[in-house]
Write a protein that holds these residues in place. Structure first.
Motif, PDB file in Angstrom:
ATOM      1  N   TYR A 109       4.329   2.250  -6.905  1.00 10.93           N
ATOM      2  CA  TYR A 109       5.725   1.949  -7.232  1.00 10.93           C
ATOM      3  C   TYR A 109       5.868   1.560  -8.690  1.00 10.93           C
ATOM      4  N   ASN A 128       6.846  -0.909 -10.039  1.00 11.41           N
ATOM      5  CA  ASN A 128       6.434  -2.276 -10.393  1.00 11.41           C
ATOM      6  C   ASN A 128       4.927  -2.465 -10.254  1.00 11.41           C
ATOM      7  N   VAL A 134       2.949  -1.729  -7.772  1.00 13.21           N
ATOM      8  CA  VAL A 134       2.352  -1.908  -6.446  1.00 13.21           C
ATOM      9  C   VAL A 134       1.746  -0.586  -5.979  1.00 13.21           C
ATOM     10  N   ALA A 162       1.043   1.233  -3.177  1.00 13.62           N
ATOM     11  CA  ALA A 162       1.462   1.078  -1.779  1.00 13.62           C
ATOM     12  C   ALA A 162       0.692   1.970  -0.833  1.00 13.62           C
ATOM     13  N   GLU A 188       0.011  -4.475   8.846  1.00 16.86           N
ATOM     14  CA  GLU A 188       0.686  -5.681   8.390  1.00 16.86           C
ATOM     15  C   GLU A 188       1.874  -5.300   7.509  1.00 16.86           C
ATOM     16  N   GLY A 226       3.695  -4.720   4.191  1.00 15.16           N
ATOM     17  CA  GLY A 226       3.172  -4.251   2.921  1.00 15.16           C
ATOM     18  C   GLY A 226       1.951  -3.389   3.104  1.00 15.16           C
ATOM     19  N   ALA A 227       1.624  -3.033   4.347  1.00 13.81           N
ATOM     20  CA  ALA A 227       0.481  -2.152   4.553  1.00 13.81           C
ATOM     21  C   ALA A 227       0.797  -0.778   3.974  1.00 13.81           C
ATOM     22  N   GLY A 228       2.038  -0.427   3.930  1.00 16.18           N
ATOM     23  CA  GLY A 228       2.437   0.851   3.345  1.00 16.18           C
ATOM     24  C   GLY A 228       3.039   1.803   4.348  1.00 16.18           C
ATOM     25  N   LYS A 229       3.403   1.305   5.508  1.00 16.35           N
ATOM     26  CA  LYS A 229       3.942   2.176   6.562  1.00 16.35           C
ATOM     27  C   LYS A 229       5.252   2.807   6.115  1.00 16.35           C
ATOM     28  N   SER A 230       6.194   1.952   5.762  1.00 12.50           N
ATOM     29  CA  SER A 230       7.510   2.494   5.379  1.00 12.50           C
ATOM     30  C   SER A 230       7.369   3.418   4.196  1.00 12.50           C
ATOM     31  N   THR A 231       6.540   3.024   3.246  1.00 14.17           N
ATOM     32  CA  THR A 231       6.355   3.879   2.079  1.00 14.17           C
ATOM     33  C   THR A 231       5.881   5.254   2.504  1.00 14.17           C
ATOM     34  N   GLU A 278      10.792   8.897  -1.296  1.00 14.24           N
ATOM     35  CA  GLU A 278       9.908   8.525  -2.404  1.00 14.24           C
ATOM     36  C   GLU A 278       9.018   9.725  -2.700  1.00 14.24           C
ATOM     37  N   HIS A 329       5.557  -3.635  14.732  1.00 14.81           N
ATOM     38  CA  HIS A 329       4.624  -4.763  14.649  1.00 14.81           C
ATOM     39  C   HIS A 329       4.274  -5.254  16.042  1.00 14.81           C
ATOM     40  N   LEU A 331       6.181  -8.685  -4.858  1.00 17.34           N
ATOM     41  CA  LEU A 331       5.432  -9.155  -3.699  1.00 17.34           C
ATOM     42  C   LEU A 331       5.813  -8.361  -2.465  1.00 17.34           C
ATOM     43  N   SER A 332       4.947  -8.374  -1.489  1.00 18.93           N
ATOM     44  CA  SER A 332       5.303  -7.729  -0.228  1.00 18.93           C
ATOM     45  C   SER A 332       6.202  -8.669   0.565  1.00 18.93           C
ATOM     46  N   GLY A 389       9.496  -9.077  10.272  1.00 25.44           N
ATOM     47  CA  GLY A 389       8.778  -8.081   9.499  1.00 25.44           C
ATOM     48  C   GLY A 389       7.621  -8.638   8.714  1.00 25.44           C
TER      49      GLY A 389
END
Ligand SMILES: Nc1ncnc2c1ncn2[C@@H]1O[C@H](COP(=O)(O)OP(=O)(O)OP(=O)(O)O)[C@@H](O)[C@H]1O
Ligand SMILES: Nc1ncnc2c1ncn2[C@@H]1O[C@H](COP(=O)(O)OP(=O)(O)OP(=O)(O)O)[C@@H](O)[C@H]1O
Ligand SMILES: [Mg+2]
Ligand SMILES: [Mg+2]
Lengths: 528, 304, 353, 379
Positions: free
Chosen positions: A20, A22, A24, A26, A45, A47-52, A61, A205, A409-410, A438
């Motif tokens: 990203y 910034n 990150v 991801a 978890e 910020g694991a990168g699922k949504s990304t 993206e 989750h 931050l995540s 989340g």
């Protein structure tokens, strides 16, 4: 798991990397392979990168490396249009509907039939209602989506995807906001879709659900794909340990509560919303020092307004709120906080933080009266740094330094920043709204432990959560909210099963006034 | 006072209201279309100014009014194209870009005028054409109404027609719907598979075209020449008018007319030697007051 | 990361300035008979004489004040454009006080300035109040108020302050006790420059070293959070703008007391808009304002020397300025490059996030 | 508009594209002089003219510029015209700059330059300065190196007022309604412009007592649109003749006159002739114009300087005798004005020149007197 013969992968994501703006990182060489007609769970978890990963698949993206192979052909998606054109549909965790537009308009958006330059509403409606039948939604087609309950909105989102000819359906944390009943309904529909040959990718989750619905599970950790396994071959325990990397248990040490004096007293509280409807309707209850009172309920049943009135973010239309025995009607939020209230808001990005400012600056935002931050009457960089670093250590906030902007931050770590600030206010009354929404198991556990610690240190905790597991783990007593009122009060969580609770959440069952009245704890201890 | 009332109820006065409202109405519609797409276009002021010069230049060099108007519209589009490029492509802040464009426009117009004519003030060197006034066949014969509604510039009628056109456009067409949707919740539109930037670009270009018409009206109908800074804040008043019209074409038109009325009033009050400075600040003062009242009402609504 | 951001924002600024200057040259080449002279006049003209060098600074002083004012308001993301009107009214009020209530010594300076500050603050209070109490757009309100300030000011000037014996519309002459003395002979640099410096420091401290400043910046970043954090939002909204207005007002007084015999503006002088340009150049950071101001006024002086010696009108500069602002705020200008750098770093440094 | 730096110097009103016209009446005016062309050999002064505004205002500064051209062409002097723009803060600097250079005469104009000049002139006693349309205060300091010119615009305006009143009273004229109402559209409420208005009103009242005079101020010198609005309002109220006392802005007024089919009176240059080609329909309604020949005056002054007869150290108020101000007499005038109107105007002109009529001047009146005069004739 009937159809084991058709294992041709319909979709393959190969060596996907995403960084990203910034900085990150991801997704790190993530590979994912999904079979035709399966329900494929994606866990990890925060910020694991699922949504990304999914945003990349949906063209929202752009990947910095790697390729996407769809039915054998390499494809590149420049935008969601491209993805949609290739039969990919996504339902986002936070719904993407235009409230003022009707269901039909939302569903057909971008793909409307046109006659003589004008939108052909009739044809549009016909087309949509065909799909809507699947979900028994034909009658809602003209209602503005803003008016619909969450469960229905989600259906609309799915219909939207199908209308666009989606073959692969991505669902990002679809159950986060659903009751057990609604979840069941959703799962039935997913099964229906599956049987019709649709492929579903499902982010969650909630491992129990994952076990229940999926054929295969892909596990991500810190931007890397750890493994993809058959659901049958793995236990919840194993999944979570591979998600987190370490093997640890979720259950919390928690001794019985010893409630003392009443710290929060709510009497006949009413909030009148738009179009004169009582969104909170004559609600009374109290929270005592040394106990955690949980408020359960489907989102949008007035919990939010209730909390806003208690925390002073919304003006009280009728009734009263007393904190430490003081009527808060006239008090400013600042005075409330000085009285000893602290508040973890449900929407951290919007309410809890100024994401573009540094961690340190966010931490001191509620402590500006603290002279220890000043040197000859001017804020001292050094003193702020020391204080911030202290909190960053204590609350294990993952970051390069307290000067990093929070936006980098995540979700979990953002939440820790909020918590760190709110739990160090010497507060007596803590209001926690969706405190672990989340947030990954580790961070969640940490926050839970903190809440219990504070309870034992004689704070009163008011917990609002849509996550029943959390509710059961933490609460010493439970209030259920439905349509702006309380539908039930349980002095002890063990008394009620999840399905039972679900019935009260949906207003299927409602307790008597007197039963609910016990929530005021008058007979036990009068308010000071 | 009596005299003032006498004047206010003359056909001439009402006629002048319509005339004075026209440029504000154009600007308001320009503001409306972009606002509905979720971009507040404060560059309208500058866009109109630039267009009004280009209209004069165009008609002077082609010797044809309509080519002049076309020239104004095109340059309006070009100007807001610039705005779009910076805001949508280079991701600049829309407000700051708007301000920048306004500053640019007030300098650029003088610059161009000077290069073309050696003048910095008026465009009288350029033999520009005027957009004709027309009498509407039937209406003009109606006793009073006729003299109020008839005999306006073609562009004036276009302006009022535009109000209806926009209303239909927003309600019934694809782009119109997208524009409303983008204004309300842009990322739902994005995920629905529509490029938000594309929608915004189109909205801004339309806004530019309308501003262009407004500019053309200023320099080819309102008066028949370009003078520096001749838009004189109408582009800003339009923002207020749009806000008070809640983005609804009809209501916005009413507030535009309201400002036209204030303007007409201030022109007449001078005749009874009321201090000119005070009469000139009336329209702006009205705007502020109206804005305050409107905001207060909105707030009470949202509270309730 | 932080450093990288700084690097890129300054790189963007430099790039923006270069591009716009290049554009300037191109335009000159297109329109001018004597491009060589024009360019040299534009770029080196200001250095031709001490007097001109002096006027670089005298031009910088007023826009420093408006620049600071706008910085304060923009930091709170209050798009209040009243700096323009406040500057005008500030100057008028100062002149009024100085001419009507001539005070001796330091009072002769302090008095008018305080009145000017009050006038400026008062004007900005209106949009601030409308925003805080009624949530009306401060921008639209302020745009209207500029005109109101102008005409109200002219009314006062014409009816109460004007010097009958003077041909143009102007106030009485300022008493000598209310004039800022020239500090460098052969130039018109006046002691107002010290005030400018003083206020730059003041604004810096206010924004970064006081709780109010922190509140202002927080509100600018996320209003909802500010409310939630128990900060009195209304007071932040109002204070940021009122302080801004006051500074603009003082700027006006300094300008009229330093550069003029009497108050004689009959239209808005445009310093408020310069303030916006400045704030953008300085990225709303007071510490960068002086630099930006000097740069801008150097261009201005260059432009007017160019205009008076060649056939290129000085309006050229307003065009250049505009392009400059837009390019500077163009966050995406170097985005691609930045992104590449970020990616390279991340990919090499392996895991992170 | 956003960035309008400071204020246009009070330009005594303005006319339309007047360059060509200027040249031609310059021609006429120059004819008598031409016989005694500048004697060669006699070293000619080097002259700078600083304009605290911009060229293209079609009146004041353009006229001064035209004057400099004449000086160059007819006297062969080396001249330089410098536009300083409207930003007051650069004027002083520029005047110093120029004074440092090797010019013999430095010409400035308007009241705004007065105080700047008063400051600089003292520091350069051996330079010669001419200030037009304003005067340095000779009573305060020794300004023996400064020659001040002011114009008697009120005299010419008096005639304009008389003519306007007669027209407004005579509904036999096609565009007059005989309601005895005339009007003025002025740029700003400042003495220099009020000097026009005062003369205009006085002329009207003396000739046709009871004539109503509506006065509107625009507020600046370039808002043609506003000028048009105000003029239209005046015509709607019943005014038959409107007098343009606004710079460029006045052009809007003339447009209004043509549109509402009423008469207009131009100013500064002969606007009827100026608009003849570009705007014939507007030209037709401009009965006459109040002329103010800055170019002629400057030419004359420099001539006198060369002859050594220019009275430095004093102020001269130039009126009709010196051909500094006057009414434009052209075919439009001849077409509209009736015989006895013309004779009346000539009679009045004679009386003024003979000093039998003392035309009041705004410079000698107090604020209250002026506003009293205005309200006494307000509709
Ligand atoms: N738009 C963005 N800009 C910058 N960083 C982002 C952005 N979106 C996500 N990130 C970062 O990328 C990492 C992965 O985010 P992602 O949303 O994929 O996590 P996730 O697995 O979806 O978490 P969650 O369970 O909270 O949904 C996180 O550290 C997050 O901070
Ligand atoms: N624009 C952004 N800039 C920086 N970080 C971001 C941005 N958007 C999202 N993030 C980070 O990525 C995390 C996940 O982002 P995402 O947009 O995927 O929301 P999400 O998956 O719904 O996460 P959550 O479940 O926390 O809402 C967020 O919690 C946040 O920390
Ligand atoms: Mg996610
Ligand atoms: Mg999430």
């Amino acid at each position: 798991m009937t159809d084991h013969e058709q294992v041709t992968p319909i979709l393959e994501m190969r060596q996907i990397s995403k960084v990203y703006g910034n900085g990150v990182y991801a997704n790190q060489q993530v590979s994912l392979s999904v079979n035709r007609g399966e329900i494929h769970a994606l866990v990890g978890e925060n910020g694991a990168g699922k949504s990304t990963l999914m945003k990349i698949l949906f063209g929202m993206e752009k990947p910095d490396q790697g390729e996407i192979v769809l039915e054998g052909k390499t494809v590149t998606f420049r935008s969601p249009q491209d993805a949609i054109a290739r039969g990919i549909g996504m339902v986002h965790q936070h719904f993407k509907l235009v409230d003022s537009l009707s269901v039909t308009e939302n569903v057909t958006m971008g793909y409307e039939p046109v006659k003589r330059g004008f939108i052909d509403r009739k044809t549009a409606k016909e087309k949509v209602s065909k799909i809507a039948e699947l979900f028994e939604l034909q009658d809602e087609l003209d209602t503005a989506t803003g008016k619909l309950p969450v469960g229905i909105k989600q259906k609309v989102e799915i219909i939207k995807a199908l209308y666009r000819g989606a073959q692969i359906l991505i669902l990002d944390e679809p159950t986060a906001v659903l009751t057990p009943q609604e979840t069941e309904e959703l799962f039935d529909q997913l099964m229906k879709l599956k049987s019709r040959g649709y492929t579903v990718i499902f982010i969650s989750h909630k491992l129990r659900e994952v076990k229940q619905i999926s054929n295969r599970i892909s596990i991500m950790r810190q931007g890397k794909m750890i493994d993809t396994v058959d659901t049958d071959g793995i236990t919840e325990q194993e999944i979570s340990s591979r998600m987190v990397g370490t093997n640890y248990s979720k259950n919390l040490a928690k001794k019985a509560a010893e409630p003392k004096e009443v710290l929060l007293q709510v009497k006949n509280l009413t909030a009148v919303g738009m179009n004169k409807k009582e969104v909170v309707n004559n609600v009374s209850f109290s929270v005592r020092a040394g106990e955690i009172t949980g408020i359960a309920g489907v989102e949008g049943n007035g919990q939010n307004e209730l909390i806003q009135m208690i925390t002073g973010l919304r003006k009280i239309d009728r009734g009263s709120v007393c904190i430490m025995g003081r009527d808060t009607g006239k008090l400013s939020i600042q005075e409330l906080r000085e009285l000893g209230m602290s508040y973890i808001p449900s929407d951290r990005m919007e309410d809890g933080l100024a994401v573009s400012m540094s961690i340190g600056e966010n931490l001191i935002s509620t402590k500006l009266k603290d002279r220890r931050l000043y040197r000859h009457h001017l804020l001292s960089k050094k003193k702020i740094r020391d204080m911030a670093n202290q909190l960053v250590r204590d609350y294990r906030i993952k970051c390069d330094s307290q000067e990093t902007p929070v936006s980098m931050l995540s979700g979990g770590n953002m939440q820790k920043v909020v918590v760190a600030r709110e739990f160090t206010q010497q507060a007596r009354l803590i209001i926690a709204e969706q405190p672990t929404r989340g947030i990954d198991v580790g961070a969640a556990k940490f926050i839970h432990e903190e809440l219990i610690r504070l309870r034992d240190e004689n704070c009163a905790v008011l917990l609002v959560t849509a996550d029943l597991e959390e509710l059961y783990q933490l609460s010493d007593n439970i209030l259920v909210m439905y349509d702006g009122r309380f539908s039930a009060y349980f002095p002890n969580p063990d008394q009620v099963s999840e399905t039972e609770l679900g019935n009260y959440m949906l207003g299927v069952k409602i307790q008597s006034e007197t039963e609910i009245g016990r929530g005021c704890h008058e007979e036990e201890k009068p308010a000071i | 006072m009596g005299q003032i009332l006498e004047i206010i109820f003359t056909a001439d006065f009402l006629h002048s209201i319509i005339r004075l409202s026209t440029p504000i109405l154009f600007a308001t519609m320009a503001a409306l279309i972009s606002e509905r797409a979720g971009v507040i276009n404060i560059g309208i002021e500058g866009t109109m100014l630039f267009a009004s010069l280009m209209g004069v230049v165009g008609s002077a060099f082609t010797g044809n009014v309509w080519l002049g108007v076309l020239c104004a519209v095109v340059s309006g589009i070009a100007f807001s194209g610039l705005l779009s490029f910076f805001h949508l492509k280079l991701e600049t802040d829309i407000v700051l870009t708007g301000i920048a464009l306004n500053l640019m426009s007030s300098g650029l117009t003088i610059f161009i005028l000077y290069i073309l004519t050696g003048d910095k003030g008026v465009s009288t060197q350029l033999a520009s054409k005027a957009v004709p006034n027309i009498n509407i066949p039937l209406i003009q014969d109606i006793p009073v109404l006729g003299s109020i509604l008839s005999g306006h510039s073609v562009l004036t009628y276009l302006a009022f027609f535009l109000v209806i056109a926009l209303a239909i456009f927003l309600k019934k067409t694809k782009l119109g719907t997208y524009i409303r949707a983008v204004g309300e919740n842009s990322d739902s539109v994005e995920t629905a598979g529509i490029s938000v930037n594309m929608v915004r670009l189109k909205a801004l270009l339309i806004s530019g075209a309308i501003s262009g018409l407004g500019g053309a009206f200023m320099s080819m109908a309102y008066v028949n020449m370009f003078t520096k800074d001749m838009v004189a804040g109408r582009g800003f008043i339009a923002l207020a008018a749009e806000a008070m019209g809640r983005g609804v074409p009809g209501l916005s038109m009413l507030s535009a007319l309201f400002f036209g009325m204030a303007d007409a009033l201030s022109n007449n009050l001078q005749l009874f030697n009321m201090p000119s400075e005070l009469t000139r600040l009336m329209p702006y003062a009205f705007t502020i007051v109206a804005l305050g009242i409107y905001a207060a009402r909105e707030q009470r609504k949202s509270k309730a | 990361m932080k450093k990288k951001n700084l690097l890129f924002s300054s790189a963007t600024t430099v790039l923006a300035i270069t591009i716009s200057l290049v554009i300037a040259l191109v335009i000159i080449l297109c329109v001018s008979e004597q491009p060589g002279q024009a360019v040299t006049a534009l770029l080196l003209g200001p250095l031709r004489s001490t007097r001109l060098i002096g006027s670089i600074f005298t031009t910088a002083i007023p826009i420093c004040f408006t620049g600071l004012a706008v910085c304060l308001m923009f930091q709170a993301s209050m798009f209040n454009m009243c700096a323009e009107g406040s500057f005008f009214l500030g100057a008028l009020a100062a002149a009024a006080f100085a001419t009507k209530v001539p005070l001796p010594g330091i009072l002769g300076l302090a008095g008018p300035m305080l009145v000017g500050a009050a006038a400026g603050a008062l004007l900005c209070l209106v949009p601030a109040w409308l925003k805080a109490k009624l949530n009306a757009s401060e921008m639209v309100a302020s745009l209207m108020l500029n005109y109101i300030a102008l005409y109200l000011g002219l009314y006062v000037l014409n009816t109460y302050l004007r010097d009958q014996s003077f041909g143009a519309l102007a106030s009485e002459k300022l008493p000598d006790s209310s004039k800022l003395d020239k500090i460098i002979p052969g130039t018109s640099i006046h002691s107002g420059i010290f005030l400018a410096i003083f206020f730059i420091v003041l604004c810096f401290l206010l924004l970064y070293k006081t709780s109010l400043g922190h509140k202002i910046r927080t509100y600018g970043q996320n209003p909802r959070f500010t409310k939630y954090a128990g900060i009195k939002v209304g007071s932040v909204i109002i204070l940021s703008q009122v302080l801004g207005g006051a500074i603009a007002g003082i700027g006006g007084s300094v300008e009229v007391m330093g550069m003029y015999e009497r108050f004689q503006w009959t239209s808005l002088p445009g310093y408020g808009w310069d303030g916006v340009i400045l704030a953008i150049l300085a990225r709303n950071k007071p510490q960068y304002v002086p630099l930006a101001a000097i740069f801008l006024s150097y261009l201005r002086v260059g432009a007017s020397t160019m205009a008076s010696n060649t056939d290129v009108p000085k309006e050229l500069i307003t065009v250049i300025q505009a392009i400059m602002i837009m390019l500077i705020t163009a966050t995406a200008l170097l985005k691609g490059m930045k992104q590449k750098m970020v990616i390279k770093e991340a990919l090499s440094s392996g895991t992170d996030s | 508009g956003c960035q309008s730096k400071s204020e246009p110097a009070p330009q005594e009103t303005n006319g339309a594209a007047a360059d060509d016209t200027k040249k031609e009446d310059a021609g006429e005016a120059a004819k008598p002089e031409e016989s005694k062309a500048p004697e060669e050999g006699k070293d000619l002064p080097k002259i700078a003219c600083l304009l605290n505004g911009n060229l293209g205002d079609k009146s004041f500064f353009d006229s001064a510029n035209a004057g400099m051209k004449l000086i160059k062409d007819e006297l062969g002097c080396e001249t330089n015209v410098i536009e300083m723009g409207f930003d007051n803060t650069v004027w002083e600097t520029t005047l110093y700059e120029v004074s440092d250079q090797d010019y013999d005469i430095i010409i400035v104009g308007t009241y705004q330059m007065q105080e700047v000049l008063e400051k600089v002139a003292l520091e350069y006693p051996d330079k010669k300065y001419i200030i037009f349309d304003s005067a340095v205060s000779y009573d305060k300091e020794d300004y023996s190196n400064v020659y001040s010119i002011s114009f008697k615009q009120n005299e010419a305006s008096y005639l304009a007022g008389a003519l306007a009143a007669m027209i407004a009273a005579d509904d036999s004229l096609p565009l007059s309604n005989g309601e005895k109402m005339i009007s003025v559209v002025a740029a700003m409420d400042i003495p220099v412009l009020n000097d026009f208005i005062v003369g205009y009103i006085q002329g009207a009242e003396d000739t046709v007592p009871g004539t109503k005079v509506a006065v509107s101020y625009i507020g600046d010198f370039n808002d043609t649109a506003k000028a048009k609005d105000l003029a239209k309002a005046q015509f709607n109220l019943g005014s038959s003749v409107a007098f343009n006392v606004a710079a460029q802005a006045g052009l809007g007024m003339i447009e209004a006159a043509a549109q509402n089919e009423r008469y207009a009176i131009g100013v500064d240059a002969d606007q009827a002739m100026a608009l003849k080609e570009t705007q014939p329909d507007q030209s037709k309604v401009i009965v006459t114009s109040v002329l103010k020949n800055i170019d002629q005056v400057l030419l004359l002054s420099v001539k006198r300087h060369i002859e050594g007869t220019l009275p430095y150290g004093k102020e001269e108020a130039l009126g009709m005798e010196e051909n500094a101000v006057g009414l434009a007499v052209n075919e439009v005038y001849d077409g509209i004005a009736t015989a006895d109107m013309k004779s009346k105007v000539e009679e009045l002109q004679g009386k003024i020149q003979a000093g039998e009529i003392k035309v009041p001047s705004a410079f000698e009146m107090s604020e209250d007197e002026i506003s009293q005069m205005k309200s006494s004739v307000a509709p």
